[in-house]
Design a protein around this motif. Structure first.
Motif, PDB file in Angstrom:
ATOM      1  N   VAL A  78      36.481  30.456  36.569  1.00  0.00           N
ATOM      2  CA  VAL A  78      36.433  31.395  37.689  1.00  0.00           C
ATOM      3  C   VAL A  78      36.111  30.628  38.969  1.00  0.00           C
ATOM      4  O   VAL A  78      35.550  29.534  38.934  1.00  0.00           O
ATOM      5  CB  VAL A  78      35.406  32.530  37.455  1.00  0.00           C
ATOM      6  CG1 VAL A  78      35.767  33.348  36.236  1.00  0.00           C
ATOM      7  CG2 VAL A  78      34.015  32.015  37.367  1.00  0.00           C
ATOM      8  N   HIS A  79      36.480  31.191  40.089  1.00  0.00           N
ATOM      9  CA  HIS A  79      36.370  30.473  41.357  1.00  0.00           C
ATOM     10  C   HIS A  79      34.969  30.495  41.964  1.00  0.00           C
ATOM     11  O   HIS A  79      34.554  29.543  42.597  1.00  0.00           O
ATOM     12  CB  HIS A  79      37.360  31.072  42.361  1.00  0.00           C
ATOM     13  CG  HIS A  79      38.773  30.925  41.910  1.00  0.00           C
ATOM     14  ND1 HIS A  79      39.457  31.952  41.308  1.00  0.00           N
ATOM     15  CD2 HIS A  79      39.605  29.872  41.928  1.00  0.00           C
ATOM     16  CE1 HIS A  79      40.671  31.538  41.001  1.00  0.00           C
ATOM     17  NE2 HIS A  79      40.786  30.283  41.363  1.00  0.00           N
ATOM     18  N   ARG A 111      42.306  35.998  36.837  1.00  0.00           N
ATOM     19  CA  ARG A 111      42.614  34.604  37.190  1.00  0.00           C
ATOM     20  C   ARG A 111      44.022  34.235  36.752  1.00  0.00           C
ATOM     21  O   ARG A 111      44.767  33.589  37.477  1.00  0.00           O
ATOM     22  CB  ARG A 111      41.598  33.658  36.557  1.00  0.00           C
ATOM     23  CG  ARG A 111      41.718  32.238  37.076  1.00  0.00           C
ATOM     24  CD  ARG A 111      40.527  31.402  36.660  1.00  0.00           C
ATOM     25  NE  ARG A 111      40.518  30.110  37.276  1.00  0.00           N
ATOM     26  CZ  ARG A 111      41.379  29.127  37.035  1.00  0.00           C
ATOM     27  NH1 ARG A 111      42.379  29.323  36.192  1.00  0.00           N
ATOM     28  NH2 ARG A 111      41.284  27.962  37.643  1.00  0.00           N
TER      29      ARG A 111
END
Length: 93
Positions: free
Chosen positions: A71-72, A47
């Protein structure tokens, strides 16, 4: 430096080394399977390098830690459709 504060530097270094070795760059898609200490370190390092990070695990505590790190995409591997969720986020670099 207090040794207690530096205790996890070696573990985090493993994740960082993996990200550097695989030459993770901005806008790449990365999937990290398992949010143990090394996986969490790898997800954070990816990231920081600008990658779009997807993680998966089976433990709520680990998924929450990944969520807290920004986190995505988080996939709970206990879900029946977890493979479809992973495919929807891919392909991964």
């Amino acid at each position: 430096l207090d040794p207690r504060e530096a205790a996890l530097l070696g573990v985090m270094g493993v994740g960082m080394r993996g990200v550097r070795r695989f030459r993770i760059r901005p806008a790449q898609k990365v999937w990290v399977a398992g949010m143990g200490l090394i996986g969490l370190g790898a997800a954070q390092a990816a990231r920081i390098h600008g990658a779009h990070v997807t993680v998966s695990d089976i433990a709520d505590l680990r998924l929450d830690a990944a969520r807290a790190c920004g986190v995505h995409r988080i996939v709970d591997a206990r879900d029946a459709d977890h493979w479809e969720q992973l495919k929807a986020g891919g392909p991964y670099d």
